[in-house]
Design a protein around this motif. Structure first.
Motif, PDB file in Angstrom:
ATOM      1  N   LYS A  96       0.854  -1.236   0.099  1.00  0.00           N
ATOM      2  CA  LYS A  96      -0.078  -0.125  -0.135  1.00  0.00           C
ATOM      3  C   LYS A  96       0.852   1.338  -0.165  1.00  0.00           C
ATOM      4  O   LYS A  96       0.307   2.285  -0.385  1.00  0.00           O
ATOM      5  CB  LYS A  96      -0.727   0.068   1.310  1.00  0.00           C
ATOM      6  CG  LYS A  96      -1.786  -1.293   1.411  1.00  0.00           C
ATOM      7  CD  LYS A  96      -2.783  -0.945   0.366  1.00  0.00           C
ATOM      8  CE  LYS A  96      -3.836  -2.414   0.320  1.00  0.00           C
ATOM      9  NZ  LYS A  96      -4.708  -2.412  -0.790  1.00  0.00           N
ATOM     10  N   ASN A 109      -5.253   7.824   5.081  1.00  0.00           N
ATOM     11  CA  ASN A 109      -4.071   7.891   4.212  1.00  0.00           C
ATOM     12  C   ASN A 109      -3.280   9.009   4.342  1.00  0.00           C
ATOM     13  O   ASN A 109      -3.829  10.100   4.423  1.00  0.00           O
ATOM     14  CB  ASN A 109      -4.565   7.503   2.763  1.00  0.00           C
ATOM     15  CG  ASN A 109      -3.323   7.263   1.803  1.00  0.00           C
ATOM     16  OD1 ASN A 109      -2.879   6.178   1.727  1.00  0.00           O
ATOM     17  ND2 ASN A 109      -2.852   8.143   1.129  1.00  0.00           N
ATOM     18  N   THR A 116       0.911   6.489   1.647  1.00  0.00           N
ATOM     19  CA  THR A 116       0.975   5.572   2.702  1.00  0.00           C
ATOM     20  C   THR A 116      -0.384   5.486   3.567  1.00  0.00           C
ATOM     21  O   THR A 116      -0.841   6.387   3.785  1.00  0.00           O
ATOM     22  CB  THR A 116       2.159   5.171   3.481  1.00  0.00           C
ATOM     23  OG1 THR A 116       2.120   3.801   4.285  1.00  0.00           O
ATOM     24  CG2 THR A 116       1.979   6.398   4.572  1.00  0.00           C
TER      25      THR A 116
END
Length: 230
Positions: free
Chosen positions: A157, A199, A192
């Motif tokens: 991610k 996020n 991230t």
């Protein structure tokens, strides 16, 4: 598809050249941009997006803009959403209010439309109508945008993000004085997740302004965006 690939190649080449080359004749400014975004699902098709960005400038002695956008979106396909909304954009001079700008905004977003190596390319086309209180005229502009996200690990991610956006003015008014490309923004950032629905994106944004009657401008901005999805 060929036109999409051509646009992608042009944008990525512009981004690479701008990051690699030093500025020619241009004024320089150091800035800080902080943003928060929230996207709320209203069902399978409908979305509401709210974002607020505060911009600070060394040359302008602090806060110079707070941009707030409210958009309603409708998914017309798995990766395609159309949006319509309003931008509330007060401008400041050394932290003191100077002028109010209002914008109508329409856009189409295309997420993960092309895979390039291990990364994914997304694109957006935005059109805006701009009005300033106390100043006559309606200004129109296009803002094509492309973004490439490259994960650091397969199925990870956390990723490297590269983006390019051009501002193309479609007419002249008392406050929009260039017809054609007026500026471009290029971003390199790390994105991230911090939690399931949160996020963080942190990076460097370079904004280059084209000014036919003066030296071009270069804004070097530290950029931080906190995103929420529900």
């Amino acid at each position: 598809m060929r036109s999409i690939v051509t646009a992608v190649a042009t944008g990525l080449c512009s981004l690479a050249v701008l990051f690699a080359a030093g500025p020619a004749r241009a004024s320089e400014d150091e800035q800080l941009w902080t943003a928060s975004t929230a996207t709320v699902k209203l069902g399978d098709k409908w979305r509401v997006l709210q974002d607020v960005t505060a911009r600070f400038s060394n040359d302008r002695d602090g806060l110079y803009e707070i941009e707030a956008n409210t958009l309603l979106g409708y998914k017309v396909a798995d990766n395609v959403t159309v949006w319509v909304g309003y931008t509330h954009d007060p401008n400041y001079n050394a932290g003191h209010f100077s002028v109010m700008e209002h914008r109508g905004r329409q856009q189409i977003t295309m997420d993960n439309i092309l895979k390039i190596g291990p990364g994914q390319l997304s694109a957006r086309m935005r059109i805006e109508e701009r009005w300033r209180e106390g100043v006559g005229g309606t200004a129109y502009r296009l803002r094509p945008f492309i973004k490439y996200v490259l994960p650091f690990h397969k199925d990870g991610k956390t990723a490297l993000l590269l983006s390019h956006e051009s501002f193309i003015d479609l007419n002249r008014t008392n406050f929009q004085r260039i017809q054609g490309e007026e500026r471009m923004r290029n971003l390199i950032a790390i994105t991230t997740p911090l939690a399931k629905n949160v996020n963080l994106e942190v990076g460097y944004l370079h904004q280059h302004g084209f000014r036919p009657d003066a030296d071009d401008s270069n804004d070097h901005a530290a950029s931080m965006t906190l995103g929420f999805s529900f």
